[in-house]
Design a protein around this motif. Structure first.
Motif, short mmCIF file in Angstrom:
data_model
loop_
_atom_site.label_atom_id
_atom_site.label_comp_id
_atom_site.label_asym_id
_atom_site.label_seq_id
_atom_site.Cartn_x
_atom_site.Cartn_y
_atom_site.Cartn_z
N ASP A 92 0.83 -1.20 0.00
CA ASP A 92 0.00 0.00 0.00
C ASP A 92 0.86 1.26 0.00
O ASP A 92 0.71 2.14 -0.85
CB ASP A 92 -0.94 -0.02 1.21
CG ASP A 92 -1.90 1.16 1.25
OD1 ASP A 92 -2.09 1.80 0.20
OD2 ASP A 92 -2.45 1.43 2.32
N ILE A 93 1.80 1.35 0.94
CA ILE A 93 2.59 2.58 1.05
C ILE A 93 3.62 2.70 -0.06
O ILE A 93 3.92 3.80 -0.53
CB ILE A 93 3.28 2.66 2.44
CG1 ILE A 93 3.90 4.06 2.66
CG2 ILE A 93 4.34 1.59 2.60
CD1 ILE A 93 2.89 5.17 2.72
N ASN A 94 4.15 1.59 -0.54
CA ASN A 94 5.20 1.64 -1.55
C ASN A 94 4.68 1.68 -2.99
O ASN A 94 5.40 2.14 -3.88
CB ASN A 94 6.15 0.46 -1.40
CG ASN A 94 7.15 0.64 -0.27
OD1 ASN A 94 8.15 1.33 -0.42
ND2 ASN A 94 6.86 0.03 0.88
N CYS A 95 3.48 1.19 -3.22
CA CYS A 95 3.02 1.00 -4.59
C CYS A 95 1.70 1.66 -4.94
O CYS A 95 1.44 1.96 -6.11
CB CYS A 95 2.89 -0.50 -4.89
SG CYS A 95 4.34 -1.49 -4.45
N SER A 96 0.82 1.87 -3.96
CA SER A 96 -0.56 2.22 -4.30
C SER A 96 -0.75 3.66 -4.76
O SER A 96 -1.82 4.00 -5.28
CB SER A 96 -1.49 1.95 -3.10
OG SER A 96 -1.32 2.92 -2.09
N HIS A 97 0.25 4.53 -4.59
CA HIS A 97 0.09 5.88 -5.14
C HIS A 97 0.00 5.84 -6.66
O HIS A 97 -0.56 6.74 -7.28
CB HIS A 97 1.22 6.81 -4.69
CG HIS A 97 2.59 6.21 -4.73
ND1 HIS A 97 3.10 5.48 -3.69
CD2 HIS A 97 3.54 6.23 -5.69
CE1 HIS A 97 4.32 5.07 -4.00
NE2 HIS A 97 4.60 5.51 -5.21
N CYS A 98 0.52 4.76 -7.30
CA CYS A 98 0.31 4.55 -8.74
C CYS A 98 -0.69 3.42 -8.99
O CYS A 98 -1.53 3.53 -9.88
CB CYS A 98 1.63 4.20 -9.43
SG CYS A 98 2.78 5.58 -9.57
N HIS A 99 -0.56 2.33 -8.22
CA HIS A 99 -1.39 1.15 -8.44
C HIS A 99 -2.70 1.25 -7.65
O HIS A 99 -2.87 0.64 -6.61
CB HIS A 99 -0.62 -0.12 -8.07
CG HIS A 99 0.40 -0.52 -9.08
ND1 HIS A 99 0.11 -1.32 -10.15
CD2 HIS A 99 1.72 -0.19 -9.19
CE1 HIS A 99 1.20 -1.49 -10.88
NE2 HIS A 99 2.19 -0.82 -10.33
N ASN A 100 -3.61 2.07 -8.18
CA ASN A 100 -4.95 2.18 -7.63
C ASN A 100 -5.90 2.46 -8.80
O ASN A 100 -5.45 2.65 -9.93
CB ASN A 100 -5.03 3.26 -6.54
CG ASN A 100 -4.83 4.66 -7.08
OD1 ASN A 100 -5.72 5.24 -7.70
ND2 ASN A 100 -3.64 5.23 -6.86
N ARG A 101 -7.17 2.49 -8.55
CA ARG A 101 -8.15 2.53 -9.64
C ARG A 101 -8.11 3.82 -10.45
O ARG A 101 -8.61 3.86 -11.58
CB ARG A 101 -9.56 2.31 -9.09
CG ARG A 101 -10.05 3.39 -8.16
CD ARG A 101 -11.44 3.10 -7.61
NE ARG A 101 -11.90 4.13 -6.71
CZ ARG A 101 -12.47 5.26 -7.10
NH1 ARG A 101 -12.67 5.49 -8.38
NH2 ARG A 101 -12.86 6.16 -6.21
N VAL A 102 -7.51 4.90 -9.91
CA VAL A 102 -7.39 6.15 -10.66
C VAL A 102 -5.94 6.60 -10.78
O VAL A 102 -5.66 7.71 -11.22
CB VAL A 102 -8.25 7.27 -10.02
CG1 VAL A 102 -9.72 6.97 -10.13
CG2 VAL A 102 -7.83 7.51 -8.56
N GLY A 103 -4.99 5.75 -10.39
CA GLY A 103 -3.58 6.11 -10.40
C GLY A 103 -2.93 5.96 -11.76
O GLY A 103 -3.53 5.49 -12.73
N ALA A 104 -1.66 6.34 -11.82
CA ALA A 104 -0.91 6.28 -13.08
C ALA A 104 -0.82 4.87 -13.62
O ALA A 104 -0.73 4.67 -14.83
CB ALA A 104 0.48 6.86 -12.87
N ALA A 105 -0.83 3.85 -12.74
CA ALA A 105 -0.71 2.45 -13.18
C ALA A 105 -2.07 1.74 -13.18
O ALA A 105 -2.13 0.52 -13.14
CB ALA A 105 0.27 1.70 -12.27
#
Length: 389
Positions: free
Chosen positions: A277-290
């Protein structure tokens, strides 16, 4: 003109001409001050860096990995304003808020280990420093301080690189590379610590790619919901922010809480999900860059398939390492997720920014978690089906 006013005006002009630094926090509503000291956030004297009054030190349940750097985090707000609590996302912070994160390393006490170089740092700190009373700079190498500043137009990220003497830091809008040598027991690893440029800061902090607006990553309820020392003693951080007037709307109970990734009393699953969550989810989420990867690693996502279980990669190229699925139960060696966490190849590694080294302990946690999963990934003349969990 009154003589007293004239003298005061002349004195003020003289101080400005001499480059006098503020002795209290100075919010800059516009512009990009060249020196960190122009913000008046810290005092550096007698071998210690301390925060100005009104700055609140905080920590996260599980921190983001940054090449084994230690971090000192603070938040400051002008009087009379406060943030608004949100159970799921970053809090709604008022104009004038300044968030700081200072990155530093412990340096060897032994001159023989240092080899007279200030660029030799240790993986394991000699002693923990909470930052509540500042940081004792003996055997400490300051690297950078990143500011997130809430202006009327939104958040702006400003990275400052500390000078060699540790007395001030200079704005590095284009980023910087700091050559270091990391000591871990008998091993030594040379690497370049990367200070992100302003665009790279936005790449991570723009967690909603539909707006691309910058927002804090760690200042969410689930990351802050823990006890920590400071004003009022060792108390819950959400309660402290509420008590000092920095946060409103905190519920009496039921605030979300991520696990501490190193807490052996927490389940392996909770620790692994907190780390991702803390390391990846700022991109890997439903509206993120990934978001188009189909792999979402934020706390709100609970569907095992979307978390990667038996999920085939989407346009990952050589980043798959010829592995078939993001997560294969019981088989980390066939799973893409730990492969990318362990890599330092820029074309493979994840996260792709903010590190030059692999986090051995974090990768081991995810590996152990995958080993604990039961089931198999199968293809039966149709969609891939997960039979795990």
């Amino acid at each position: 003109m009154n003589l007293r006013i004239l003298v005061a005006l002349c004195a003020a002009l003289l101080l400005a001409a001499c480059g006098a630094k503020p002795q209290a926090v100075a919010f800059h509503a516009e512009g990009n001050p060249e020196k960190l000291s122009d913000w008046g956030l810290f005092g550096v004297a007698d071998g210690r860096i301390t925060a100005r009054p009104g700055m609140v030190t905080y920590e996260l349940q599980t921190p983001l990995f940054s090449d084994y750097a230690q971090k000192w985090r603070t938040i400051w707000m002008p009087k009379g304003v406060h943030a608004t609590y949100n159970a799921d996302r970053w809090f709604d912070f008022p104009v004038g808020t300044i968030v700081t994160k200072t990155f530093y390393y412990t340096t060897p006490a032994s001159a023989a280990q240092q080899q007279t170089s200030s660029d030799v740092v240790k993986m394991t700190p000699a002693s923990y420093q909470s930052g509540v009373a500042g940081i004792d700079l003996r055997h400490v190498r300051l690297i950078e301080t990143r500011l997130l500043v809430r202006r009327a137009s939104g958040w702006v990220a400003l990275p400052y690189v500390w000078d060699a003497d540790g007395k001030d830091a200079t704005l590095a809008r284009t980023g910087a590379d700091v050559p270091l040598t990391l000591i871990d027991g008998a091993s030594r690893t040379a690497f370049d610590y990367s200070v992100p440029n302003q665009n790279q800061c936005g790449g991570c902090h723009a967690q909603d790619f539909t707006t691309r607006a910058i927002n804090p990553i760690g200042l969410k309820a689930r990351h802050l919901n823990r006890d920590f020392a400071g004003e009022g003693g060792t108390i819950n951080q959400l309660r402290r922010l509420e008590a000092v007037g920095y946060l409103s709307g905190v519920p009496a109970s039921g605030a979300p809480q991520n696990a501490n990734w190193q807490d052996a009393s927490a389940t392996l699953e909770a620790r692994a999900h907190s780390y991702l969550d803390i390391n990846c989810s700022h991109c890997h989420n439903r509206v993120g860059a990934a978001r188009t990867s189909g792999l979402w690693l934020d706390a709100a996502t609970i569907d095992p398939r979307i978390r990667g279980l038996c999920k085939p990669p989407v346009a990952a190229g050589r980043g798959t390492g010829d592995r078939p699925f993001d997560v294969v139960p019981g088989q980390p060696e066939r799973s893409i997720l730990p492969y990318r966490l362990a890599s330092i190849d820029p074309g493979v590694m994840m996260p792709e920014l903010g590190r030059d080294l692999a986090h051995k302990e974090g990768t081991a946690l995810i590996t152990d978690y995958i080993l604990s999963l039961k089931g198999a990934c199968t293809i039966d003349n149709g969609p891939i089906q997960a039979t795990a969990r």
